[in-house]
Design a protein around this motif. Structure first.
Motif, mmCIF file in Angstrom:
data_model
loop_
_atom_site.group_PDB
_atom_site.id
_atom_site.type_symbol
_atom_site.label_atom_id
_atom_site.label_comp_id
_atom_site.label_asym_id
_atom_site.label_seq_id
_atom_site.Cartn_x
_atom_site.Cartn_y
_atom_site.Cartn_z
ATOM 1 N N LYS A 151 -1.647 -0.142 -3.685
ATOM 2 C CA LYS A 151 -1.598 -1.510 -3.160
ATOM 3 C C LYS A 151 -3.009 -2.087 -3.037
ATOM 4 O O LYS A 151 -3.907 -1.449 -2.507
ATOM 5 C CB LYS A 151 -0.934 -1.484 -1.786
ATOM 6 N N LYS A 152 -3.185 -3.287 -3.528
ATOM 7 C CA LYS A 152 -4.497 -3.927 -3.445
ATOM 8 C C LYS A 152 -4.527 -4.901 -2.271
ATOM 9 O O LYS A 152 -3.534 -5.563 -1.975
ATOM 10 C CB LYS A 152 -4.789 -4.708 -4.729
ATOM 11 N N THR A 153 -5.681 -4.948 -1.623
ATOM 12 C CA THR A 153 -5.823 -5.881 -0.516
ATOM 13 C C THR A 153 -7.095 -6.684 -0.727
ATOM 14 O O THR A 153 -7.998 -6.249 -1.440
ATOM 15 C CB THR A 153 -5.968 -5.139 0.829
ATOM 16 N N ASP A 154 -7.144 -7.849 -0.105
ATOM 17 C CA ASP A 154 -8.367 -8.642 -0.159
ATOM 18 C C ASP A 154 -8.665 -9.171 1.230
ATOM 19 O O ASP A 154 -8.079 -10.140 1.690
ATOM 20 C CB ASP A 154 -8.224 -9.789 -1.152
ATOM 21 N N GLN A 155 -9.587 -8.503 1.908
ATOM 22 C CA GLN A 155 -9.908 -8.895 3.280
ATOM 23 C C GLN A 155 -10.692 -10.196 3.343
ATOM 24 O O GLN A 155 -10.869 -10.753 4.411
ATOM 25 C CB GLN A 155 -10.699 -7.774 3.972
#
Lengths: 329, 801
Positions: free
Chosen positions: B489-493
């Motif tokens: 899973k990719k996240t972008d904070q």
């Protein structure tokens, strides 16, 4: 009545021939075809006529009505389709009413561009604190307490335990502590260096680091990734070179230079990023087995990159925030 | 580190290799060459000239008219120097020569009626020195036409090399030669030491005792007696000059020479000034003061390492010698110290006293403990040669625990596993052996490698893999054309802030980025500030407690360049202490991500279609509300009057949710504006991004589009001026059924006709129901209830009825 009909028909024909635009046509419609227009009035009068006269004139009235309506419709269609130009005076040389749209700081734009390239390549984006502990900024990254490597980055200390982070690498440690491999993320953010403020250096700058940890990560793949980045960011034909360097947290380590050719000046190699394979000591510090996993890390300065790209020769201009500078980008 | 190529060539034959190749190879393998200074190339057009004739210029008293012979032909030269004379050998530059000291290229000229075809030069014009009092007069023995670089022996190439902290072994000319030998596959020649020692045993002249063996694992010494302190010979002075060192006397020069030759720092003591002719290596034991040979008094800590004589400290070990034992002009007997100190000990002491000497620089990176005796012998031999002294018999060598080579195993398959490409086994073995990393055996793909103590940076398999990679060449790493992408899973904070920025830009704001460091005074005004221990200036001594000062400074600077109308924002971190005490933990301070937006000057400028209008607090409110709406944050945040921040604002309100404040702002007060030298109104709002991120509605739900008509009713009231809009809206809402959906205030005005202290407020009420069409009667019923309610609650009059 017959005369009236003829009068209206002729009058209408004469007027509609003179119609030049939709506005005039609308006036004509009001005059003839509206509720109180000439045609309607005539129709009212017709209704009042005795039955025999109605019979006599019925067809003529109808014909007139249809004729006028048809003629009106065809002129209307014609005018609409021709998009007829109005006679109204419009000074197109006047400036339009201003709509104000703002600007992203050029450093944000550059950072976004870098982020976009790596996001397409499957990297997450991770952030972390700027006021950082010595452990995360140095120790966990394999900087021994009394090693000269600590002099590589002039550090602002808050006390012996806390520093203003000198790189975004502590975010790598935090991420690796939090998450098991595979880990594939970039870490953008502000970093601080205790250097004299000049055209070439400022007390803070922005960095983007990247980290990839998995079972089959190699140095060759790192080089390939970074070449791809350089080509996408600086242009397909940018000459580059990859040479050995030293960072406590990577082994082997490298730096990448691109050929910089300012117009009218002598070209030269310019360093744009540092990188390497994550040192096994760093992996051990966060509980990842270096026999099973390997990884690469890289980091670049955003200001420097933007200076290269936009031909800016004084780093301080980024932080002066002169509106005349801001609105250029 | 400055390296002389001529000096390097003493240890390795590089005749057939160009400077470019050397620079490239060194740079690729990790010894980055920052600068190449090629004296010979810079001076290639200058030659030795002979002044054949010299007479007065017919038209100028201060000029001379000369004829210069350059070995081939005669040149007419007009010269302005007063020391030029017939028969001199001089530096001659013919027409067309670039003069580096003056930054121009010589042209044939006519000076007051006389032709001049060249120039007789001073040393400054060639950047050879600072002397420009006349021309440089050369040795008479030189032959006309000889290139100047050769005549003056400056025909050398200097390399400025950036040595990374891991490469202690490369901090010398011999070290660089060893590296070049591996890179170009040739042999390196170690300097040969031939000692002719006297009959006098060193043990009868001096003794060495090491109390602190941990900090000083090895201490070697040689003694040279009957030395005459004098100037060094030309070759030694020239050699030191070639790397920018100033010659002092033969003894000091030799110790410097050996340091830069072998990388081993040496110290020469005046043996007769050592009480008891004794050296004792021990910790200071207690904090004390010590005067180093630069005449500075150092505060030394108990754990710092001293070199002592029979009764007092004589040197701060590895950092600098003491004034009380240094070699002076009358010195005759010398003890040469050649030791190996524990790197971290030296680094701590050097940091403490703030000295980075050539010696401490090397010791803290790790010298080669195996070569102390060799270096001492090399120095003894040279001192005896140059100072006419006698070398005492034998060497003192206190080395209780010998540092053995480290045995490191290298699994051949790991090389490809880490690097991602194959390096042939024989290349691996060849590379390691060339670097003095001896491959002792190779069994089932495991290489056993002996790492000598000169390479303290190599301790593990991975370090050997790096050595293989860098010598094999990073340029040989194949360019992969595809990479793995993991599918977790990719996240972008950074997404929330990225959206916030986009929204504000759409609204017309310009983003700024300001310094996070500021003065104590300013930081203190806006919060509980955290000081930096080692600030570079008082203007940057504290971390910012708020983004507002940065924004205000930016406004002030822009007003100075007549950019008065500004809409700016910044997103960044602020830092505030929680408790008064020291920061021991992350819980002792708050690092917050904030967004501050500011508006000042005109909202609209005078244009052909509109009038100029200044920004006011309602413009600020509008921007804030529109921003929160677009960020899907408006649905829960309420406006709330705020008085607590009156030290900053003259008008202030907050955005709150469940009594928690998420944002605050208003009109900056006069005092603050004055302190930033701003003479116009400034409106500011600051949002706590860290907290708002948590509050944000994750997904926005779709609302069914209305299928039935809306009905509207307008009403205007005359009421007291100080009645709040929000109170009126509340009364209207209470009076109506749930069919009332929206209230819009569409007009406010005051006039004499309304009466003193009165205003008119006009509202439009919007009614609808999601499931049916409303009847006129039910809407009117609500509408009139609202009117009656407002009339009675506020003693209002309905206008126009």
């Amino acid at each position: 009545m017959q005369d009236k009909i003829q009068q209206i028909t002729e009058g209408f024909e004469a007027e509609i021939s003179a119609v030049k635009d939709l506005k005039m046509l609308e006036e004509l419609r009001l005059q003839y075809l509206s509720k109180k227009g000439l045609v309607s009035v005539l129709l009212e009068e017709f209704k009042q006529l005795p039955v025999d006269q109605k019979k006599e004139l019925g067809q003529v009235v109808n014909k007139m009505k249809n004729q006028i309506q048809d003629r009106f419709n065809s002129v209307k269609t014609e005018l609409e389709e021709s998009g007829s130009v109005t006679d109204e005076f419009i000074d197109l040389s006047l400036p339009g009413r201003k709509k104000n749209i703002g600007t992203k700081h050029i450093l944000t734009q550059t950072l976004d561009e870098i982020k976009d390239i790596f996001r397409v390549l499957g990297f997450s984006v991770q952030e972390g604190p700027e006021l950082e502990s010595d452990y995360y900024n140095f120790e966990a990254l394999n900087f021994a307490p009394d090693h000269p490597a600590r002099d590589m980055q002039d550090t602002f200390f808050v006390n012996e335990k806390f520093v203003l982070r000198t790189h975004t690498s502590p975010v790598q440690i935090r991420l690796m502590e939090e998450k098991k491999p595979p880990i594939r993320a970039i870490m953008p953010g502000k970093v601080y260096r205790n250097e004299a403020v000049s055209a070439k250096s400022y007390c803070l700058f922005h960095q983007v680091e990247g980290l990839y940890i998995d079972t089959d990560v190699t140095f060759a793949e790192l080089k390939g990734m970074l070449i791809s980045f350089v080509k996408q960011f600086f242009g397909e034909d940018t000459p580059y070179r990859f040479r050995k360097s030293f960072f406590p947290f990577t082994e082997p380590s490298a730096e990448m230079d691109i050929w910089w050719q300012p117009s009218g000046k002598e070209g030269r190699w310019m360093e744009i990023l540092g990188c390497g394979m994550v040192d096994p000591n760093v992996l051990k510090n966060v509980g990842i087995d270096p026999e099973i996993y390997s990884g690469y890390a890289f980091g670049m300065g955003v200001e420097r990159t933007a200076m290269r790209k936009y031909g800016i020769d004084d780093i301080r201009v980024f932080f002066d925030n002169d509106k005349r500078f801001l609105v250029q980008f | 580190m400055l390296i002389s190529l001529n000096w390097i060539k003493e240890y390795i034959n590089l005749d057939d290799i160009s400077t470019e190749e050397i620079v490239d190879k060194l740079t690729y393998c990790g010894l980055e060459v920052d600068e190449v200074i090629d004296k010979g190339k810079d001076l290639k057009d200058f030659v030795v000239g002979f002044v054949k004739e010299c007479g007065k210029h017919p038209n100028a008293d201060k000029l001379s008219k000369c004829v210069v012979f350059d070995g081939e032909k005669d040149w007419s030269v007009v010269c302005g120097a007063n020391n030029v004379a017939k028969g001199q050998k001089i530096i001659f530059a013919p027409t067309g020569t670039y003069i580096p000291g003056a930054d121009f290229t010589l042209k044939k000229t006519n000076i007051r009626g006389e032709v001049s075809e060249g120039m007789i030069c001073s040393e400054k014009e060639l950047l050879l020195g600072n002397d420009h009092n006349g021309i440089m007069v050369l040795d008479e023995a030189l032959i006309e036409g000889t290139p100047i670089a050769v005549a003056l022996n400056v025909d050398d190439v200097q390399l400025e090399i950036a040595i990374t902290p891991d490469r202690a072994d490369a901090l010398s000319h011999y070290g660089i030669a060893r590296e070049l030998a591996a890179l170009f596959d040739r042999d390196v020649k170690k300097p040969v030491v031939k000692l002719s020692e006297s009959d006098q045993d060193i043990k009868d002249l001096a003794s060495v005792e090491v109390e602190n063996v941990e900090d000083c694992p090895r201490y070697s010494a040689k003694v040279v007696t009957d030395v005459t302190i004098q100037e060094s010979p030309e070759w030694l002075k020239k050699t030191l000059n070639s790397i920018g060192l100033r010659p002092i006397n033969n003894v000091v020069d030799v110790t410097n020479f050996v340091l830069h030759e072998l990388g081993q720092p040496l110290h020469a003591f005046d043996l007769d000034r050592l009480s008891g002719k004794k050296i004792i290596v021990k910790s200071a034991g207690e904090d004390q003061k010590f005067t180093t040979l630069d005449s500075k008094i150092q505060n030394v800590k108990a754990e710092d390492l001293f070199i002592c004589d029979g009764d007092k400290p004589v040197a701060l070990a590895g950092v600098m010698g003491g004034e009380n034992s240094e070699v002076i002009d009358s010195t005759t007997n010398i003890l040469i110290e050649s030791a190996y100190f524990r790197p971290s000990r030296i680094r701590r002491t050097a940091k403490l006293v703030g000295i980075s000497s050539d010696a401490s620089y090397r010791f803290e990176r790790g010298c080669n403990p195996a070569q102390t005796v060799f270096a001492a012998e090399r120095a003894a031999q040279l001192i005896a040669e140059l100072g006419g002294g006698k070398i005492a018999k034998g060497t003192i060598d206190v080395y209780p625990n010998k540092i053995e080579p480290l045995i490191v195993e290298l699994r051949y398959e790991r090389i490809e596993k880490i690097l991602g490409y194959n390096v042939p086994l024989d290349s691996v073995i060849l590379i390691l052996n060339k670097l003095d990393l001896k491959v002792l055996k190779e069994d089932f793909g495991v290489l056993t490698v002996s790492v000598p103590p000169l390479r303290p940076d190599i301790e593990r398999e991975i370090d050997l893999i790096e050595e293989v990679a860098r010598i094999y060449g990073y340029d040989k790493i194949p360019e992969v054309t595809r990479v793995n992408v993991t599918l977790e899973k990719k996240t972008d904070q950074s997404e929330f802030v990225a959206n916030a920025k986009k929204t504000l830009i759409g609204m017309g704001f310009n983003e700024i980025i300001t310094n996070s460091l500021m003065t104590d005074e300013v930081a203190g005004k806006f919060g509980k500030s955290i000081p930096v221990l080692n600030p570079s200036s008082t203007s940057m001594s504290h971390l910012r407690t708020s983004l507002i000062p940065g924004a205000l400074s930016t406004i002030a600077k822009n007003i100075n360049v007549r950019e008065n109308n500004l809409m700016l924002f910044e997103v960044g971190k602020t830092f505030n202490k929680i408790s008064e005490g020291k920061i021991e933990d992350f819980s002792d301070f708050v690092e917050k991500e904030e967004l501050t937006l500011v508006i000042t000057g005109n909202n609209t400028n005078a244009e052909w279609y509109e009038k100029e209008r200044k920004n006011d607090v309602y413009d600020l409110k509008g921007f804030v509300d529109e921003f929160l709406n677009k960020m899907s944050l408006d649905y829960m945040l309420q406006d709330s009057k705020n008085v607590k921040d009156s030290s900053i604002y003259s008008v202030c309100y907050s955005k709150i949710f469940k009594k928690e404040e998420y944002a605050v702002g208003g009109k900056i007060n006069y005092k603050i504006l004055k302190s930033f030298d701003i003479g116009q109104d400034v409106f500011v709002f600051t949002l706590n991004i860290t907290e708002l991120k948590k509050l944000r509605r994750k997904t926005v739900k779709f609302n069914e589009l209305l299928k039935y008509p809306k009905m509207v009713r307008d009403a205007a009231f005359i009421l007291d001026k100080n009645i709040l809009n929000s109170d009126i809206e509340l009364v209207i809402r209470k009076a109506c059924s749930k069919l009332l959906k929206n209230i819009k205030l569409f007009d406010i005005f005051e006039s004499d006709s309304l009466g003193e202290g009165k205003k008119s407020m006009a509202y439009q009420l919007e009614f609808y129901d999601e499931s049916r069409t409303l009847t006129e009667e039910e809407v009117d019923s609500d509408f009139w209830k609202a009117i009656e309610s407002v009339k009675s609650k506020f003693s209002a009059q309905l206008r126009g009825h």
